[in-house]
Design an enzyme around this catalytic site. Sequence first.
Site, PDB file in Angstrom:
ATOM      1  N   GLN A   1     -40.800 -11.118  10.399  1.00 41.17           N
ATOM      2  CA  GLN A   1     -39.880 -11.253  10.745  1.00 41.17           C
ATOM      3  C   GLN A   1     -38.968 -11.953   9.126  1.00 41.17           C
ATOM      4  OE1 GLN A   1     -38.396 -10.084  13.754  1.00 41.17           O
ATOM      5  NE2 GLN A   1     -40.225 -10.211  14.847  1.00 41.17           N
TER       6      GLN A   1
ATOM      7  N   CYS B   1     -42.859 -14.548  23.146  1.00 39.42           N
ATOM      8  CA  CYS B   1     -43.898 -15.125  22.735  1.00 39.42           C
ATOM      9  C   CYS B   1     -43.798 -16.494  21.826  1.00 39.42           C
ATOM     10  CB  CYS B   1     -44.973 -14.393  22.100  1.00 39.42           C
ATOM     11  SG  CYS B   1     -44.919 -12.926  22.427  1.00 39.42           S
TER      12      CYS B   1
ATOM     13  N   ASP C   1     -45.739 -16.807   7.972  1.00 40.99           N
ATOM     14  CA  ASP C   1     -45.409 -16.460   8.945  1.00 40.99           C
ATOM     15  C   ASP C   1     -43.888 -15.478   8.500  1.00 40.99           C
ATOM     16  OD1 ASP C   1     -44.936 -14.266  11.208  1.00 40.99           O
ATOM     17  OD2 ASP C   1     -44.753 -16.273  12.381  1.00 40.99           O
TER      18      ASP C   1
ATOM     19  N   HIS D   1     -43.784 -18.302  16.801  1.00 44.27           N
ATOM     20  CA  HIS D   1     -43.973 -16.958  17.749  1.00 44.27           C
ATOM     21  C   HIS D   1     -45.545 -17.927  17.892  1.00 44.27           C
ATOM     22  CE1 HIS D   1     -45.651 -13.392  18.998  1.00 44.27           C
ATOM     23  NE2 HIS D   1     -45.302 -13.218  18.905  1.00 44.27           N
TER      24      HIS D   1
ATOM     25  N   LYS E   1     -43.492  -3.721  11.757  1.00 41.11           N
ATOM     26  CA  LYS E   1     -42.501  -4.263  11.715  1.00 41.11           C
ATOM     27  C   LYS E   1     -41.652  -3.775  10.755  1.00 41.11           C
ATOM     28  CE  LYS E   1     -43.468  -8.534  14.382  1.00 41.11           C
ATOM     29  NZ  LYS E   1     -43.088  -8.719  15.870  1.00 41.11           N
TER      30      LYS E   1
HETATM   31  N1  7TS Z   1     -44.230 -14.140  14.285  1.00 44.45           N
HETATM   32  C1  7TS Z   1     -43.186 -13.773  14.911  1.00 44.45           C
HETATM   33  C2  7TS Z   1     -42.153 -14.310  14.302  1.00 44.45           C
HETATM   34  C3  7TS Z   1     -43.177 -11.982  15.454  1.00 44.45           C
HETATM   35  O1  7TS Z   1     -41.996 -12.312  15.703  1.00 44.45           O
HETATM   36  C4  7TS Z   1     -44.721 -11.632  15.729  1.00 44.45           C
HETATM   37  C5  7TS Z   1     -43.773 -10.430  17.293  1.00 44.45           C
HETATM   38  C6  7TS Z   1     -45.369 -12.167  15.627  1.00 44.45           C
HETATM   39  C7  7TS Z   1     -45.796 -13.452  14.823  1.00 44.45           C
HETATM   40  C8  7TS Z   1     -46.970 -11.629  15.694  1.00 44.45           C
HETATM   41  O2  7TS Z   1     -47.245  -9.727  15.419  1.00 44.45           O
HETATM   42  P1  7TS Z   1     -47.966  -9.181  15.518  1.00 44.45           P
HETATM   43  O3  7TS Z   1     -47.623  -7.923  14.727  1.00 44.45           O
HETATM   44  O4  7TS Z   1     -49.061  -9.641  15.458  1.00 44.45           O
HETATM   45  O5  7TS Z   1     -47.579  -8.514  17.068  1.00 44.45           O
HETATM   46  N2  7TS Z   1     -43.186 -10.690  17.329  1.00 44.45           N
HETATM   47  C9  7TS Z   1     -42.458 -10.067  18.739  1.00 44.45           C
HETATM   48  C10 7TS Z   1     -41.730  -9.787  19.035  1.00 44.45           C
HETATM   49  O6  7TS Z   1     -40.852 -10.062  19.377  1.00 44.45           O
HETATM   50  N3  7TS Z   1     -41.773  -8.717  20.435  1.00 44.45           N
HETATM   51  O7  7TS Z   1     -42.824  -7.988  20.139  1.00 44.45           O
HETATM   52  C11 7TS Z   1     -43.772  -8.797  19.041  1.00 44.45           C
END
Ligand code: 7TS
Length: 407
Positions: free
Chosen positions: A202, A364, A199, A122, A225
């Site tokens: 997911q 992203c 990270d 990401h 999430k």
């Molecule tokens: N890393 C991964 C693998 C992600 O899927 C996401 C967010 C992030 C980091 C960032 O997370 P945040 O909570 O700091 O925003 N992924 C997604 C997505 O797949 N669709 O919207 C956000």
Amino acid sequence: MIYDINSIRSYFPILGRSVYGKPLVYLDNAATSQTPRPVVDRIDEMYYAHKANVHRGVHCLSQEATDAMELGREAARRFINAPSTDEVIFTRGTTEGLNLVASSYGQLLEPGDEVILTVMEHHSNIVPWQLLASRRGIVIKVVPCLSDGSLDLDAYRELFTDRTRVVSVCHASNVLGTVNPVAQMSRIAHEHGAVICIDGAQGVPHIRVDVQAIGCDFYIFSSHKMYGPTGVGILYGRRELLDRMPPYQGGGEMIGHVSFDGTTWAELPYKFEAGTPDYVGAAAFTRAVEWIDSIGIDAIAAHEHKLLEHTTRRMIDEIDGIRIFGSAPGKCAVISFLIDRAHHYDTGMLLDKLGFAVRTGHHCAQPLMQSLGIEGTVRASFAAYNTIDEADRFIDALKRIAPLLDA
Ligand code: 7TS
């Protein structure tokens, strides 16, 4: 034990609503999951009865808010089996956690030191390292994927040199669903004297995580999430590394003593928590962990796996011209796809009109899109509360819109 889907769904009032007069089918869980009642109730309760700034008041309310936040820290520690709450830092989310590690651990790196990332990251696990590269002259290397979307582990091994200092890799891909062999990758990183940052955005919603069994140095994730509130993230870091790292941000609560002659830092974990934290979110996060525990993360994973298998098989069998991106063994419940040459946005828009919430675009993960030779995909992603019936209705909807997309 029976997986009582009706009981599970009853915790989520939003699942009962409709969009454009159609029942909502929420399949955008990789972006954010919905939030069960106990989490929302706890937010209410905190605002109505316990709102006071934390870690600084002698008064009763402040103590209650502090205790509630610290219970959230303990819930996070337990959830990922971290050795100590001193190693559990609250952040705003995965993005901030990754920036913290890149920025702070990054200050221990020298020009020419190397960081290994993967092509499936990401942007939040790419850009912070690029910012570091421009500040400190570090070199970024990238592990490619195999054709099924699994990581090329041979290539990973070959990327190490005597300058490799950090590996930063997603536990699971938000596009391909690939679950990376993070324990094995941690062993390899350590054999080369590098630290490994995972990270877990997911990972945690779908996979039982034990940071000690994985053997990683950092593990980072977002509450929103995994059925928790937004604005809260967790960074686990090994004490010995956190002790060596400079603070990420300066401000209240992260100091030992401040004077114009010099300032000292607070003990862990507070050294990395400058300013007023989202203590309401941290308190409500406890309820998200409890909610997951009440069902069992393994039961959730098994249910999602069923949904994934069922939906994937029907898509392949019944939708002409479907292309699914990512088929690595053991992938988690994310299906990225394209229908013929239809634009992902058109597919997503038509699905939306039928009540199906999916995500479209590059997710992203533009470098991954480039490596796949596409601009974006449609992505359906499942959570604990999705049903086989919803999956079937999703397939029916795809069959209905496919001819429109051909036109
Ligand atoms: N890393 C991964 C693998 C992600 O899927 C996401 C967010 C992030 C980091 C960032 O997370 P945040 O909570 O700091 O925003 N992924 C997604 C997505 O797949 N669709 O919207 C956000």
